[in-house]
Design a protein around this motif. Structure first.
Motif, PDB file in Angstrom:
ATOM      1  N   GLN A 180      35.663  40.195  28.898  1.00  0.00           N
ATOM      2  CA  GLN A 180      35.651  40.990  30.123  1.00  0.00           C
ATOM      3  C   GLN A 180      36.495  42.219  29.823  1.00  0.00           C
ATOM      4  N   ASP A 203      35.121  42.397  36.494  1.00  0.00           N
ATOM      5  CA  ASP A 203      34.101  41.598  35.817  1.00  0.00           C
ATOM      6  C   ASP A 203      34.152  40.133  36.254  1.00  0.00           C
ATOM      7  N   SER A 213      33.855  36.908  38.121  1.00  0.00           N
ATOM      8  CA  SER A 213      33.070  36.356  39.220  1.00  0.00           C
ATOM      9  C   SER A 213      33.623  34.949  39.484  1.00  0.00           C
ATOM     10  N   ARG A 244      29.845  32.616  31.120  1.00  0.00           N
ATOM     11  CA  ARG A 244      28.896  33.643  31.588  1.00  0.00           C
ATOM     12  C   ARG A 244      28.891  33.736  33.114  1.00  0.00           C
ATOM     13  N   ARG A 285      31.315  33.238  35.018  1.00  0.00           N
ATOM     14  CA  ARG A 285      32.582  33.867  35.422  1.00  0.00           C
ATOM     15  C   ARG A 285      32.614  35.357  35.080  1.00  0.00           C
ATOM     16  N   GLY A 286      31.543  35.881  34.485  1.00  0.00           N
ATOM     17  CA  GLY A 286      31.454  37.311  34.217  1.00  0.00           C
ATOM     18  C   GLY A 286      31.780  37.731  32.797  1.00  0.00           C
ATOM     19  N   ARG A 304      30.913  38.601  29.024  1.00  0.00           N
ATOM     20  CA  ARG A 304      29.740  39.119  28.321  1.00  0.00           C
ATOM     21  C   ARG A 304      29.862  38.832  26.821  1.00  0.00           C
TER      22      ARG A 304
END
Length: 192
Positions: free
Chosen positions: A14, A19, A21, A164, A166-167, A169
């Motif tokens: 992140q 970012d 979530s 993923r 949780r944001g 990448r």
């Protein structure tokens, strides 16, 4: 003759607090609490490491001495956050600040009996939020600009999807052959 197994490692990141979530917060009656282990304790950290990683082949710290555990845990900014369910440790997340405003989630996971019960998403959310706020506790540290983690095909089956959601990448994927070693279990001779 030793055998090998192909292991895929995914590195995720992140680059902004926005970012994240966050997962659903368990209701107050669930008995789930996330608490920072504020006193560096090699015994407790080794317990968490073996209890969580014993069935997914975490072996890199098994040979650490007491002094090595203490040295790591006493580094400025290193934090361990523990998930409890009704007073019983369920899992943990370990944060390690690095140069350049980076924080690595060095270890994260749940004890097998607690997996698949939505505790992991909450613990990862809390730990990641804390990684973004580490400079608050350590003012001499520059603000966090990046939080990163890696997981691999030997980790729990929900790990990659949880990151993923949780944001996080993906920024790198590697597959390498590693020695095929049996899972050590939570203590010597326990097996899985």
């Amino acid at each position: 003759m030793s055998t090998t197994v192909a292991v895929t490692t995914w590195s995720l990141e992140q680059t902004s607090p926005s970012d994240l979530s966050p997962a659903h917060v368990p209701d107050s009656g669930s008995g789930i609490r996330i608490v920072r282990a504020e006193v560096p304790s090699p015994e407790f950290s080794r317990f968490l490491y073996t209890a969580v990683g014993g069935d997914v082949t975490w072996t890199d710290r098994l040979e650490w001495t007491y002094a090595r555990w203490r040295e790591f845990l006493e580094r400025p900014g290193v934090e361990t956050w523990v998930a409890y369910e009704h007073g019983t440790p369920a899992g943990y997340i370990e944060l390690e600040p690095q140069p350049g405003g980076t924080v690595e989630i060095t270890y994260f996971g749940l004890i097998a009996a607690f997996r698949g019960r939505r505790i992991g998403g909450h613990l990862l959310s809390c730990g990641t939020a804390r990684a973004w706020d580490l400079a608050e506790r350590w003012p001499e540290r520059e603000p966090t600009r990046r939080v990163w983690v890696h997981t691999c095909s030997k980790d729990g089956p929900h790990a990659l999807a949880n990151y993923r959601r949780r944001g996080f990448r993906l920024f790198d994927t590697r597959t390498e052959d590693e020695p095929d070693v049996p899972a050590p279990g939570p203590w010597p001779g326990a097996g899985v």
